[in-house]
Scaffold this active site. Sequence first.
Site, PDB file in Angstrom:
ATOM      1  N   CYS A   1       0.673  -1.114  -0.031  1.00  0.00           N
ATOM      2  CA  CYS A   1       0.124  -0.028  -0.079  1.00  0.00           C
ATOM      3  C   CYS A   1       0.827   1.356   0.042  1.00  0.00           C
ATOM      4  CB  CYS A   1      -0.943  -0.131   1.269  1.00  0.00           C
ATOM      5  SG  CYS A   1      -2.163  -1.293   1.099  1.00  0.00           S
TER       6      CYS A   1
HETATM    7  N1  NAD Z   1      -2.727  -5.983   1.992  1.00  0.00           N
HETATM    8  C1  NAD Z   1      -2.969  -4.971   2.902  1.00  0.00           C
HETATM    9  O1  NAD Z   1      -2.641  -4.654   3.800  1.00  0.00           O
HETATM   10  C2  NAD Z   1      -4.137  -3.981   2.044  1.00  0.00           C
HETATM   11  C3  NAD Z   1      -4.499  -3.018   2.986  1.00  0.00           C
HETATM   12  C4  NAD Z   1      -5.381  -1.930   2.477  1.00  0.00           C
HETATM   13  C5  NAD Z   1      -5.767  -2.263   1.232  1.00  0.00           C
HETATM   14  N2  NAD Z   1      -5.257  -2.987   0.307  1.00  0.00           N
HETATM   15  C6  NAD Z   1      -5.632  -2.992  -1.108  1.00  0.00           C
HETATM   16  O2  NAD Z   1      -6.334  -4.323  -1.392  1.00  0.00           O
HETATM   17  C7  NAD Z   1      -6.453  -4.757  -2.573  1.00  0.00           C
HETATM   18  C8  NAD Z   1      -6.079  -6.011  -2.516  1.00  0.00           C
HETATM   19  O3  NAD Z   1      -4.664  -6.335  -1.728  1.00  0.00           O
HETATM   20  P1  NAD Z   1      -4.368  -7.768  -1.277  1.00  0.00           P
HETATM   21  O4  NAD Z   1      -3.202  -7.651  -0.198  1.00  0.00           O
HETATM   22  O5  NAD Z   1      -5.712  -8.481  -0.810  1.00  0.00           O
HETATM   23  O6  NAD Z   1      -3.798  -8.607  -2.613  1.00  0.00           O
HETATM   24  P2  NAD Z   1      -3.275  -9.946  -2.653  1.00  0.00           P
HETATM   25  O7  NAD Z   1      -2.518 -10.142  -3.536  1.00  0.00           O
HETATM   26  O8  NAD Z   1      -3.081 -10.414  -1.310  1.00  0.00           O
HETATM   27  O9  NAD Z   1      -4.883 -10.648  -3.083  1.00  0.00           O
HETATM   28  C9  NAD Z   1      -5.393 -10.501  -4.459  1.00  0.00           C
HETATM   29  C10 NAD Z   1      -6.203 -11.919  -4.744  1.00  0.00           C
HETATM   30  O10 NAD Z   1      -6.932 -11.342  -5.855  1.00  0.00           O
HETATM   31  C11 NAD Z   1      -6.704 -12.445  -6.602  1.00  0.00           C
HETATM   32  N3  NAD Z   1      -6.995 -12.051  -8.166  1.00  0.00           N
HETATM   33  C12 NAD Z   1      -6.272 -11.410  -8.869  1.00  0.00           C
HETATM   34  N4  NAD Z   1      -6.891 -11.098 -10.120  1.00  0.00           N
HETATM   35  C13 NAD Z   1      -8.006 -11.859  -9.866  1.00  0.00           C
HETATM   36  C14 NAD Z   1      -9.140 -11.764 -10.657  1.00  0.00           C
HETATM   37  N5  NAD Z   1      -9.299 -11.326 -12.013  1.00  0.00           N
HETATM   38  N6  NAD Z   1     -10.179 -12.360 -10.483  1.00  0.00           N
HETATM   39  C15 NAD Z   1     -10.065 -13.005  -9.034  1.00  0.00           C
HETATM   40  N7  NAD Z   1      -9.258 -12.971  -8.298  1.00  0.00           N
HETATM   41  C16 NAD Z   1      -8.202 -12.383  -8.803  1.00  0.00           C
HETATM   42  C17 NAD Z   1      -5.440 -12.896  -6.536  1.00  0.00           C
HETATM   43  O11 NAD Z   1      -5.014 -14.097  -6.941  1.00  0.00           O
HETATM   44  C18 NAD Z   1      -5.101 -12.461  -5.096  1.00  0.00           C
HETATM   45  O12 NAD Z   1      -5.402 -13.902  -4.452  1.00  0.00           O
HETATM   46  C19 NAD Z   1      -5.167  -3.701  -3.358  1.00  0.00           C
HETATM   47  O13 NAD Z   1      -5.688  -2.935  -4.041  1.00  0.00           O
HETATM   48  C20 NAD Z   1      -4.552  -3.135  -2.141  1.00  0.00           C
HETATM   49  O14 NAD Z   1      -3.934  -2.171  -2.444  1.00  0.00           O
HETATM   50  C21 NAD Z   1      -4.509  -3.990   0.853  1.00  0.00           C
END
Ligand code: NAD
Length: 442
Positions: free
Chosen positions: A275
């Site tokens: 992030c």
């Molecule tokens: N990790 C954090 O601490 C955090 C905190 C706040 C916000 N975010 C935001 O949340 C969002 C997700 O982050 P995350 O950390 O969960 O990512 P992540 O990589 O852990 O998880 C994302 C998941 O989405 C899946 N994916 C990708 N393309 C896809 C599709 N077309 N259809 C279905 N699934 C699909 C991936 O395989 C993965 O499992 C990002 O935008 C991030 O900026 C993350």
Amino acid sequence: MNYKKNLMDKFVNRSARIGIVGLGYVGLPLAVAFAEAGFEVYGVDIDHEKVSCVQRGESHIQDIPSSQVARLVQNGKLHASTDFAVFADLDTASICVPTPLRKTGDPDVSYILAATKELSKYMHPGMVVVLESTSYPGTTREILLPELGENHSLVAGEDFFLAFSPERVDPGRKDWTTMTTPKVIGGITQNCSDVAAAYYAQALERIVPVSSAEAAEMTKLLENTFRMINIGLVNEMALMCGRLGIDVWEVIEAASTKPFGFMKFTPGPGLGGHCIPIDPLYLSWKLKSVKYTARFIELASEINTYMPRHVMSMVQDALNSVGKPVKGMKILALGVAYKPDIDDLRESPALDIIGLLMQKGAEVMYHDPHAPIIRQDPHYDLPEMYCVLDLMAAVRSADCVVIITNHSSYDYAAILDQAQLIVDTRNALGKFGRSHPKVFTL
Ligand SMILES: NC(=O)c1ccc[n+]([C@@H]2O[C@H](COP(=O)([O-])OP(=O)(O)OC[C@H]3O[C@@H](n4cnc5c(N)ncnc54)[C@H](O)[C@@H]3O)[C@@H](O)[C@H]2O)c1
């Protein structure tokens, strides 16, 4: 049909069928929160491994215990699939897919686009769709609305409901969870906000409605930009204190005694995680389209990006002090996750630091109780690496130990006692370390 009333009723009587797109750090805890609230939840992910893991009743996220996933799967509350067709029978879709940067530093919204296109095939009247992935202001209206609404002649706020709600999860944190952290929600229309708020209110403790999807998108960017800029400021303070021969940690500790008007941030080896290093660049990119330069973001990014190089020069100075070069020396990197007590290596400055030291010819090994392996990564010029098995033997054999991530499980007194030379980028060794002749603290 009054879709709004119909959905509201389904939320209250728990008959709504919940869909989550993406079962990562954000999606799995959200799916679990809704399943715990008594809903039947379907998580859809393109990653077969993650889906089978959930199907087996296991968790791949450190903050979610496998026992909880197993119980919810056994109770029939939590399902996982790679097939978007399940959305044909679901009432909701919360999209939690990655939003990284391209190599050029521009936003990569391809995951949002791909997920939206797949979802669009099963879009039906009466659905509520909430985007959770952090992105630039306007993403929900510009990307999701045409694909999910206009392409199907569905009117947002009447036939279906579309909103943005930023995830605020902080991996590793125990005091605030997905369930207890207040949730900001802004819809494309007022009806969209109302329905999305009613949806999330069933599983989360406090909803904070805002007037539009754009306000919700910008809220997340303010939060993360605030952190990134303050970390950039305190990193520059560390660089300035270094030049002036002042102990930055003492200065921060003293400033933190002010009961108002000061918030403590600590310097470190650089920014990490999915992030803070990335999200503000979504905002500065968007601003370029309206001919505005986001100066604070660019400056903080420049300073934070420089920190791994600064750590490398600290290692050079430390080795130099005992008449050694970097080339051919054994360096032990301690802690490679981007922050303490978690297993997330994404954007971790440790990867930059290890890559830079290897480029200089150092023989680098690493230890991290949470990361048994570092995968080969051409971006950082890294080969596949494995965590050393005997930590203290590695500490003793290293010409220099670099503390990159201050995991709480380390015995820092023993490390200080047995290491030949230490670069401490986190003040892990505290005041005693700062005055020790073999320790070089940031
Ligand atoms: N990790 C954090 O601490 C955090 C905190 C706040 C916000 N975010 C935001 O949340 C969002 C997700 O982050 P995350 O950390 O969960 O990512 P992540 O990589 O852990 O998880 C994302 C998941 O989405 C899946 N994916 C990708 N393309 C896809 C599709 N077309 N259809 C279905 N699934 C699909 C991936 O395989 C993965 O499992 C990002 O935008 C991030 O900026 C993350």
